[in-house]
Write a protein that holds these residues in place. Structure first.
Motif, PDB file in Angstrom:
ATOM      1  N   LYS A  68     -40.862 -95.139  31.932  1.00 15.45           N
ATOM      2  CA  LYS A  68     -40.707 -96.215  30.939  1.00 15.45           C
ATOM      3  C   LYS A  68     -40.428 -97.541  31.648  1.00 15.45           C
ATOM      4  O   LYS A  68     -39.578 -97.587  32.546  1.00 15.45           O
ATOM      5  CB  LYS A  68     -39.544 -95.872  29.996  1.00 15.45           C
ATOM      6  N   ASN A  69     -41.123 -98.565  31.261  1.00 13.10           N
ATOM      7  CA  ASN A  69     -41.001 -99.888  31.900  1.00 13.10           C
ATOM      8  C   ASN A  69     -41.264 -99.800  33.407  1.00 13.10           C
ATOM      9  O   ASN A  69     -40.735-100.585  34.189  1.00 13.10           O
ATOM     10  CB  ASN A  69     -39.606-100.506  31.668  1.00 13.10           C
ATOM     11  N   GLY A  70     -42.048 -98.790  33.818  1.00 11.25           N
ATOM     12  CA  GLY A  70     -42.356 -98.618  35.243  1.00 11.25           C
ATOM     13  C   GLY A  70     -41.166 -98.152  36.058  1.00 11.25           C
ATOM     14  O   GLY A  70     -41.126 -98.367  37.275  1.00 11.25           O
ATOM     15  N   LYS A  71     -40.189 -97.503  35.396  1.00 14.08           N
ATOM     16  CA  LYS A  71     -38.943 -97.134  36.097  1.00 14.08           C
ATOM     17  C   LYS A  71     -38.725 -95.620  36.165  1.00 14.08           C
ATOM     18  O   LYS A  71     -39.253 -94.869  35.347  1.00 14.08           O
ATOM     19  CB  LYS A  71     -37.756 -97.788  35.387  1.00 14.08           C
ATOM     20  N   GLN A  72     -37.925 -95.230  37.127  1.00 18.55           N
ATOM     21  CA  GLN A  72     -37.613 -93.811  37.317  1.00 18.55           C
ATOM     22  C   GLN A  72     -36.315 -93.442  36.599  1.00 18.55           C
ATOM     23  O   GLN A  72     -35.364 -94.218  36.569  1.00 18.55           O
ATOM     24  CB  GLN A  72     -37.416 -93.498  38.805  1.00 18.55           C
ATOM     25  N   VAL A  73     -36.309 -92.225  36.065  1.00 19.94           N
ATOM     26  CA  VAL A  73     -35.074 -91.644  35.531  1.00 19.94           C
ATOM     27  C   VAL A  73     -34.609 -90.597  36.544  1.00 19.94           C
ATOM     28  O   VAL A  73     -35.361 -89.680  36.882  1.00 19.94           O
ATOM     29  CB  VAL A  73     -35.318 -90.962  34.167  1.00 19.94           C
ATOM     30  N   ILE A  74     -33.394 -90.749  37.039  1.00 20.94           N
ATOM     31  CA  ILE A  74     -32.846 -89.776  37.997  1.00 20.94           C
ATOM     32  C   ILE A  74     -31.895 -88.855  37.247  1.00 20.94           C
ATOM     33  O   ILE A  74     -30.927 -89.306  36.627  1.00 20.94           O
ATOM     34  CB  ILE A  74     -32.123 -90.492  39.159  1.00 20.94           C
ATOM     35  N   LEU A  75     -32.207 -87.575  37.280  1.00 19.61           N
ATOM     36  CA  LEU A  75     -31.411 -86.574  36.568  1.00 19.61           C
ATOM     37  C   LEU A  75     -30.308 -86.088  37.503  1.00 19.61           C
ATOM     38  O   LEU A  75     -30.575 -85.630  38.611  1.00 19.61           O
ATOM     39  CB  LEU A  75     -32.325 -85.414  36.181  1.00 19.61           C
ATOM     40  N   SER A  76     -29.063 -86.199  37.043  1.00 22.55           N
ATOM     41  CA  SER A  76     -27.921 -85.748  37.855  1.00 22.55           C
ATOM     42  C   SER A  76     -27.381 -84.442  37.277  1.00 22.55           C
ATOM     43  O   SER A  76     -27.138 -84.347  36.078  1.00 22.55           O
ATOM     44  CB  SER A  76     -26.830 -86.821  37.841  1.00 22.55           C
ATOM     45  N   ILE A  77     -27.204 -83.441  38.130  1.00 21.01           N
ATOM     46  CA  ILE A  77     -26.616 -82.182  37.652  1.00 21.01           C
ATOM     47  C   ILE A  77     -25.336 -81.894  38.432  1.00 21.01           C
ATOM     48  O   ILE A  77     -25.197 -82.275  39.593  1.00 21.01           O
ATOM     49  CB  ILE A  77     -27.591 -80.988  37.759  1.00 21.01           C
ATOM     50  N   ALA A  78     -24.407 -81.238  37.777  1.00 26.07           N
ATOM     51  CA  ALA A  78     -23.116 -80.927  38.407  1.00 26.07           C
ATOM     52  C   ALA A  78     -22.624 -79.583  37.878  1.00 26.07           C
ATOM     53  O   ALA A  78     -21.660 -79.506  37.114  1.00 26.07           O
ATOM     54  CB  ALA A  78     -22.094 -82.025  38.110  1.00 26.07           C
ATOM     55  N   GLY A  79     -23.329 -78.535  38.273  1.00 25.90           N
ATOM     56  CA  GLY A  79     -22.882 -77.199  37.879  1.00 25.90           C
ATOM     57  C   GLY A  79     -21.503 -76.909  38.451  1.00 25.90           C
ATOM     58  O   GLY A  79     -21.127 -77.458  39.478  1.00 25.90           O
ATOM     59  N   LEU A  80     -20.775 -76.047  37.781  1.00 29.31           N
ATOM     60  CA  LEU A  80     -19.435 -75.701  38.244  1.00 29.31           C
ATOM     61  C   LEU A  80     -19.480 -74.524  39.220  1.00 29.31           C
ATOM     62  O   LEU A  80     -18.446 -74.057  39.689  1.00 29.31           O
ATOM     63  CB  LEU A  80     -18.528 -75.390  37.054  1.00 29.31           C
ATOM     64  N   SER A  81     -20.689 -74.046  39.511  1.00 34.15           N
ATOM     65  CA  SER A  81     -20.870 -72.986  40.513  1.00 34.15           C
ATOM     66  C   SER A  81     -22.299 -73.094  41.036  1.00 34.15           C
ATOM     67  O   SER A  81     -23.149 -73.770  40.420  1.00 34.15           O
ATOM     68  CB  SER A  81     -20.668 -71.604  39.875  1.00 34.15           C
ATOM     69  N   ILE A  82     -22.578 -72.402  42.137  1.00 35.22           N
ATOM     70  CA  ILE A  82     -23.952 -72.395  42.662  1.00 35.22           C
ATOM     71  C   ILE A  82     -24.884 -71.773  41.625  1.00 35.22           C
ATOM     72  O   ILE A  82     -25.994 -72.254  41.398  1.00 35.22           O
ATOM     73  CB  ILE A  82     -24.006 -71.629  43.997  1.00 35.22           C
ATOM     74  N   ASP A  83     -24.433 -70.711  40.976  1.00 35.97           N
ATOM     75  CA  ASP A  83     -25.276 -70.061  39.958  1.00 35.97           C
ATOM     76  C   ASP A  83     -25.651 -71.031  38.848  1.00 35.97           C
ATOM     77  O   ASP A  83     -26.792 -71.038  38.369  1.00 35.97           O
ATOM     78  CB  ASP A  83     -24.566 -68.839  39.367  1.00 35.97           C
ATOM     79  N   GLN A  84     -24.693 -71.847  38.417  1.00 35.29           N
ATOM     80  CA  GLN A  84     -24.998 -72.825  37.355  1.00 35.29           C
ATOM     81  C   GLN A  84     -26.030 -73.846  37.842  1.00 35.29           C
ATOM     82  O   GLN A  84     -26.922 -74.237  37.090  1.00 35.29           O
ATOM     83  CB  GLN A  84     -23.728 -73.548  36.905  1.00 35.29           C
ATOM     84  N   ASN A  85     -25.896 -74.287  39.096  1.00 36.43           N
ATOM     85  CA  ASN A  85     -26.872 -75.248  39.624  1.00 36.43           C
ATOM     86  C   ASN A  85     -28.260 -74.619  39.708  1.00 36.43           C
ATOM     87  O   ASN A  85     -29.256 -75.251  39.360  1.00 36.43           O
ATOM     88  CB  ASN A  85     -26.434 -75.767  40.995  1.00 36.43           C
ATOM     89  N   ILE A  86     -28.334 -73.365  40.148  1.00 37.22           N
ATOM     90  CA  ILE A  86     -29.640 -72.694  40.233  1.00 37.22           C
ATOM     91  C   ILE A  86     -30.240 -72.530  38.842  1.00 37.22           C
ATOM     92  O   ILE A  86     -31.436 -72.780  38.634  1.00 37.22           O
ATOM     93  CB  ILE A  86     -29.493 -71.335  40.954  1.00 37.22           C
ATOM     94  N   GLU A  87     -29.393 -72.164  37.874  1.00 38.65           N
ATOM     95  CA  GLU A  87     -29.861 -72.026  36.483  1.00 38.65           C
ATOM     96  C   GLU A  87     -30.478 -73.351  35.997  1.00 38.65           C
ATOM     97  O   GLU A  87     -31.567 -73.370  35.411  1.00 38.65           O
ATOM     98  CB  GLU A  87     -28.645 -71.648  35.610  1.00 38.65           C
ATOM     99  N   MET A  88     -29.798 -74.466  36.279  1.00 40.12           N
ATOM    100  CA  MET A  88     -30.313 -75.768  35.826  1.00 40.12           C
ATOM    101  C   MET A  88     -31.549 -76.185  36.617  1.00 40.12           C
ATOM    102  O   MET A  88     -32.502 -76.725  36.042  1.00 40.12           O
ATOM    103  CB  MET A  88     -29.219 -76.832  35.924  1.00 40.12           C
ATOM    104  N   LEU A  89     -31.560 -75.921  37.916  1.00 41.87           N
ATOM    105  CA  LEU A  89     -32.728 -76.296  38.726  1.00 41.87           C
ATOM    106  C   LEU A  89     -33.968 -75.541  38.285  1.00 41.87           C
ATOM    107  O   LEU A  89     -35.081 -76.082  38.313  1.00 41.87           O
ATOM    108  CB  LEU A  89     -32.439 -76.045  40.217  1.00 41.87           C
ATOM    109  N   LYS A  90     -33.799 -74.294  37.859  1.00 44.84           N
ATOM    110  CA  LYS A  90     -34.959 -73.536  37.358  1.00 44.84           C
ATOM    111  C   LYS A  90     -35.541 -74.221  36.122  1.00 44.84           C
ATOM    112  O   LYS A  90     -36.754 -74.301  35.955  1.00 44.84           O
ATOM    113  CB  LYS A  90     -34.553 -72.099  37.031  1.00 44.84           C
ATOM    114  N   LYS A  91     -34.665 -74.743  35.239  1.00 44.74           N
ATOM    115  CA  LYS A  91     -35.157 -75.473  34.059  1.00 44.74           C
ATOM    116  C   LYS A  91     -35.908 -76.735  34.470  1.00 44.74           C
ATOM    117  O   LYS A  91     -36.940 -77.066  33.906  1.00 44.74           O
ATOM    118  CB  LYS A  91     -33.989 -75.882  33.165  1.00 44.74           C
ATOM    119  N   VAL A  92     -35.336 -77.434  35.464  1.00 39.96           N
ATOM    120  CA  VAL A  92     -35.973 -78.690  35.914  1.00 39.96           C
ATOM    121  C   VAL A  92     -37.331 -78.384  36.515  1.00 39.96           C
ATOM    122  O   VAL A  92     -38.313 -79.068  36.228  1.00 39.96           O
ATOM    123  CB  VAL A  92     -35.066 -79.400  36.951  1.00 39.96           C
TER     124      VAL A  92
END
Ligand SMILES: Cc1cc2nc3c(=O)[nH]c(=O)nc-3n(C[C@H](O)[C@H](O)[C@H](O)COP(=O)(O)O)c2cc1C
Length: 118
Positions: free
Chosen positions: A94-118
């Motif tokens: 949008k408007n030629g700009k990037q959206v940076i998605l920030s994730i902060a899982g409370l465990s490695i498993d949570q981060n992997i779960e979110m990265l799979k969605k991404v």
């Protein structure tokens, strides 16, 4: 006097007209706040750090503005990964700009779960 300094840059393949973005967590919790940043002169936006599920965060008071800055213990209040992922999908570029998605899982498993969605 004309100023020809360019603030354009890139992170990997992603191009930015300038790299002045909001800090993660600051005025980026809602789609309204994120759209305001994308519609401003900022070079892009960073979403509030997401957890797999929505979190209310800590009870107030949880932030205090002080003469030399601020101190906070917000407790990661956020709308959950699906909310920010949807925003990123709908507004990337949008408007030629990037959206940076920030994730902060409370465990490695949570981060992997979110990265799979991404
Ligand atoms: C209210 C508030 C919420 C924040 N939330 C996040 C967050 O969700 N994720 C994150 O990585 N940093 C978060 N931060 C940290 C900021 O991104 C930034 O690193 C911090 O304010 C220090 O900025 P400075 O490096 O410019 O001094 C938050 C800061 C504030 C004040």
């Amino acid at each position: 006097m004309q100023n020809n300094i360019s603030l354009a840059s890139h992170i990997g393949d992603y191009q930015f007209d300038n790299l002045l973005l909001n800090a993660a967590g600051v005025r980026c919790s809602t789609t309204d706040e994120l759209n305001k940043t994308l519609d401003s002169m900022a070079g892009g936006c960073v979403t509030k750090s997401a957890t797999p599920e929505e979190r209310a965060g800590n009870e107030s008071p949880r932030m205090k503005a002080l003469p030399l800055g601020s101190i906070n213990s917000m407790g990661l209040p956020n709308h959950g990964i699906d909310y920010y992922l949807k925003f990123a999908e709908e507004n990337q570029g949008k408007n030629g700009k990037q959206v940076i998605l920030s994730i902060a899982g409370l465990s490695i498993d949570q981060n992997i779960e979110m990265l799979k969605k991404v």
